[in-house]
Design an enzyme around this catalytic site. Structure first.
Site, PDB file in Angstrom:
ATOM      1  N   GLU A  66      55.531  49.940  58.915  1.00 13.33           N
ATOM      2  CA  GLU A  66      56.266  50.961  58.156  1.00 13.33           C
ATOM      3  C   GLU A  66      56.591  52.120  59.081  1.00 13.33           C
ATOM      4  O   GLU A  66      55.689  52.747  59.662  1.00 13.33           O
ATOM      5  CB  GLU A  66      55.493  51.461  56.940  1.00 13.33           C
ATOM      6  CG  GLU A  66      56.289  52.468  56.135  1.00 13.33           C
ATOM      7  CD  GLU A  66      55.726  52.779  54.755  1.00 13.33           C
ATOM      8  OE1 GLU A  66      56.083  53.844  54.215  1.00 13.33           O
ATOM      9  OE2 GLU A  66      54.941  51.977  54.233  1.00 13.33           O
ATOM     10  N   ASP A 140      65.153  60.059  57.386  1.00 16.37           N
ATOM     11  CA  ASP A 140      66.010  61.242  57.480  1.00 16.37           C
ATOM     12  C   ASP A 140      67.461  60.782  57.485  1.00 16.37           C
ATOM     13  O   ASP A 140      67.882  60.019  58.359  1.00 16.37           O
ATOM     14  CB  ASP A 140      65.697  62.007  58.765  1.00 16.37           C
ATOM     15  CG  ASP A 140      66.333  63.384  58.792  1.00 16.37           C
ATOM     16  OD1 ASP A 140      67.489  63.508  58.327  1.00 16.37           O
ATOM     17  OD2 ASP A 140      65.687  64.330  59.269  1.00 16.37           O
ATOM     18  N   LYS A 144      75.224  65.151  57.501  1.00 16.30           N
ATOM     19  CA  LYS A 144      76.489  65.601  58.075  1.00 16.30           C
ATOM     20  C   LYS A 144      77.045  64.536  59.020  1.00 16.30           C
ATOM     21  O   LYS A 144      76.327  63.991  59.850  1.00 16.30           O
ATOM     22  CB  LYS A 144      76.293  66.917  58.832  1.00 16.30           C
ATOM     23  CG  LYS A 144      75.908  68.088  57.942  1.00 16.30           C
ATOM     24  CD  LYS A 144      75.755  69.367  58.744  1.00 16.30           C
ATOM     25  CE  LYS A 144      75.381  70.538  57.846  1.00 16.30           C
ATOM     26  NZ  LYS A 144      75.215  71.793  58.621  1.00 16.30           N
ATOM     27  N   THR A 214      57.981  57.279  45.520  1.00 14.63           N
ATOM     28  CA  THR A 214      57.681  58.253  46.562  1.00 14.63           C
ATOM     29  C   THR A 214      58.171  59.617  46.104  1.00 14.63           C
ATOM     30  O   THR A 214      58.988  59.731  45.191  1.00 14.63           O
ATOM     31  CB  THR A 214      58.377  57.912  47.903  1.00 14.63           C
ATOM     32  OG1 THR A 214      59.761  58.260  47.811  1.00 14.63           O
ATOM     33  CG2 THR A 214      58.244  56.429  48.243  1.00 14.63           C
ATOM     34  N   ARG A 215      57.716  60.651  46.781  1.00 12.63           N
ATOM     35  CA  ARG A 215      58.141  62.004  46.417  1.00 12.63           C
ATOM     36  C   ARG A 215      59.630  62.205  46.687  1.00 12.63           C
ATOM     37  O   ARG A 215      60.295  62.975  45.995  1.00 12.63           O
ATOM     38  CB  ARG A 215      57.303  63.044  47.171  1.00 12.63           C
ATOM     39  CG  ARG A 215      57.286  62.865  48.662  1.00 12.63           C
ATOM     40  CD  ARG A 215      56.347  63.865  49.330  1.00 12.63           C
ATOM     41  NE  ARG A 215      56.113  63.520  50.712  1.00 12.63           N
ATOM     42  CZ  ARG A 215      55.925  64.418  51.674  1.00 12.63           C
ATOM     43  NH1 ARG A 215      55.981  65.701  51.399  1.00 12.63           N
ATOM     44  NH2 ARG A 215      55.691  64.049  52.901  1.00 12.63           N
ATOM     45  N   TYR A 216      60.177  61.507  47.695  1.00  9.83           N
ATOM     46  CA  TYR A 216      61.599  61.632  47.981  1.00  9.83           C
ATOM     47  C   TYR A 216      62.424  60.968  46.884  1.00  9.83           C
ATOM     48  O   TYR A 216      63.482  61.470  46.501  1.00  9.83           O
ATOM     49  CB  TYR A 216      61.911  61.021  49.342  1.00  9.83           C
ATOM     50  CG  TYR A 216      61.204  61.748  50.459  1.00  9.83           C
ATOM     51  CD1 TYR A 216      61.578  63.036  50.821  1.00  9.83           C
ATOM     52  CD2 TYR A 216      60.136  61.164  51.122  1.00  9.83           C
ATOM     53  CE1 TYR A 216      60.917  63.719  51.826  1.00  9.83           C
ATOM     54  CE2 TYR A 216      59.465  61.839  52.135  1.00  9.83           C
ATOM     55  CZ  TYR A 216      59.861  63.118  52.481  1.00  9.83           C
ATOM     56  OH  TYR A 216      59.195  63.792  53.462  1.00  9.83           O
TER      57      TYR A 216
END
Length: 235
Positions: A66, A140, A144, A214-216
């Site tokens: 992972e 991530d 942009k 998950t928190r995301y």
């Protein structure tokens, strides 16, 4: 998750990092990093075992990697759920590593190894065809367009994935960012060594089996974004 990224040149796949550390660590967290992490850490400066299963303290049948595990919610869930699978977790962000170590400090699992720097170090260290699954979950997104070249999914890193994955093994990618989802689909198709396993929309809109969340993912839901769960087979 939201921590390990691609390089700014996107020609080698080397990591481009932002912050490596956030708020100050508590004493217990600092102690775990100093004392517990070394007992679990992989040293890519040393040769990898010919049989990667030998890298674990407990007997394991499979090995799973992972990359960018964030706070470790998913990784720790899988480690406990699959004691016969060896897990290598990579996370360069100090506070996130400290969170995971807080989860494992009372009962250190024998099927877990960790690395706290660039995931490419581990990918280049691993033997050929030694990994049964790679998870890249909520990396991530570099949203942009001018920063897209920094994304971890790149041709150099897909080539690394292809080398270390066993034939028929899986690469799992989850994201709530449409441009990164499309980016990953296009890059995997361009590489040619990965076959997307979806046969209908439900296949990529449905979380993986026994998914802990998950928190995301929670943040994405609060902000009105859905997630995609892509599975590719290594050809």
């Amino acid at each position: 998750m939201r921590k390990v990224t691609g390089d700014s040149q996107n020609s080698t796949g080397r990591a481009f990092f932002g912050r490596r550390k956030g708020k100050p660590l508590r004493d217990r967290q600092a102690r775990n990093l100093a004392e517990l992490l070394p007992t679990l850490a992989i040293d890519p400066g040393q040769p990898a075992p010919a049989d990667l299963r030998a890298a674990f303290a407990a007997p394991v049948e499979r090995v799973r990697l992972e990359i960018g595990f964030g706070g470790g919610e998913h990784l720790f869930h899988r480690v406990e759920e699959n004691p016969k699978t060896g897990f290598i977790g990579v996370e360069p962000f100090v506070n996130s590593m400290a969170k995971l170590l807080g989860r494992v400090e009372e009962r250190t699992p024998g099927n877990l190894r960790l690395y706290d720097d660039d995931a490419v170090d581990i990918l280049d260290w691993l033997p050929d065809a030694s990994i049964d699954q790679i998870d890249l979950l909520y990396p991530d997104p570099w949203p942009k367009k001018k920063h897209w070249k920094r994304r971890f999914v790149s041709q150099p890193n897909l080539e690394r994935f292809h080398r270390v994955l066993k034939p028929g093994a899986t690469f799992c990618f989850a994201s709530d960012i449409d441009s990164y989802i499309n980016w990953t689909l296009l890059h995997c198709r361009r590489h040619g060594g990965f076959e997307w396993q979806a046969r209908g929309a439900a296949d990529w809109l449905t979380p993986y089996d026994n998914w802990p969340g998950t928190r995301y993912e929670d943040k994405a839901k609060r902000e009105g974004r859905g997630s995609a769960y892509l599975t590719f087979k290594r050809l």
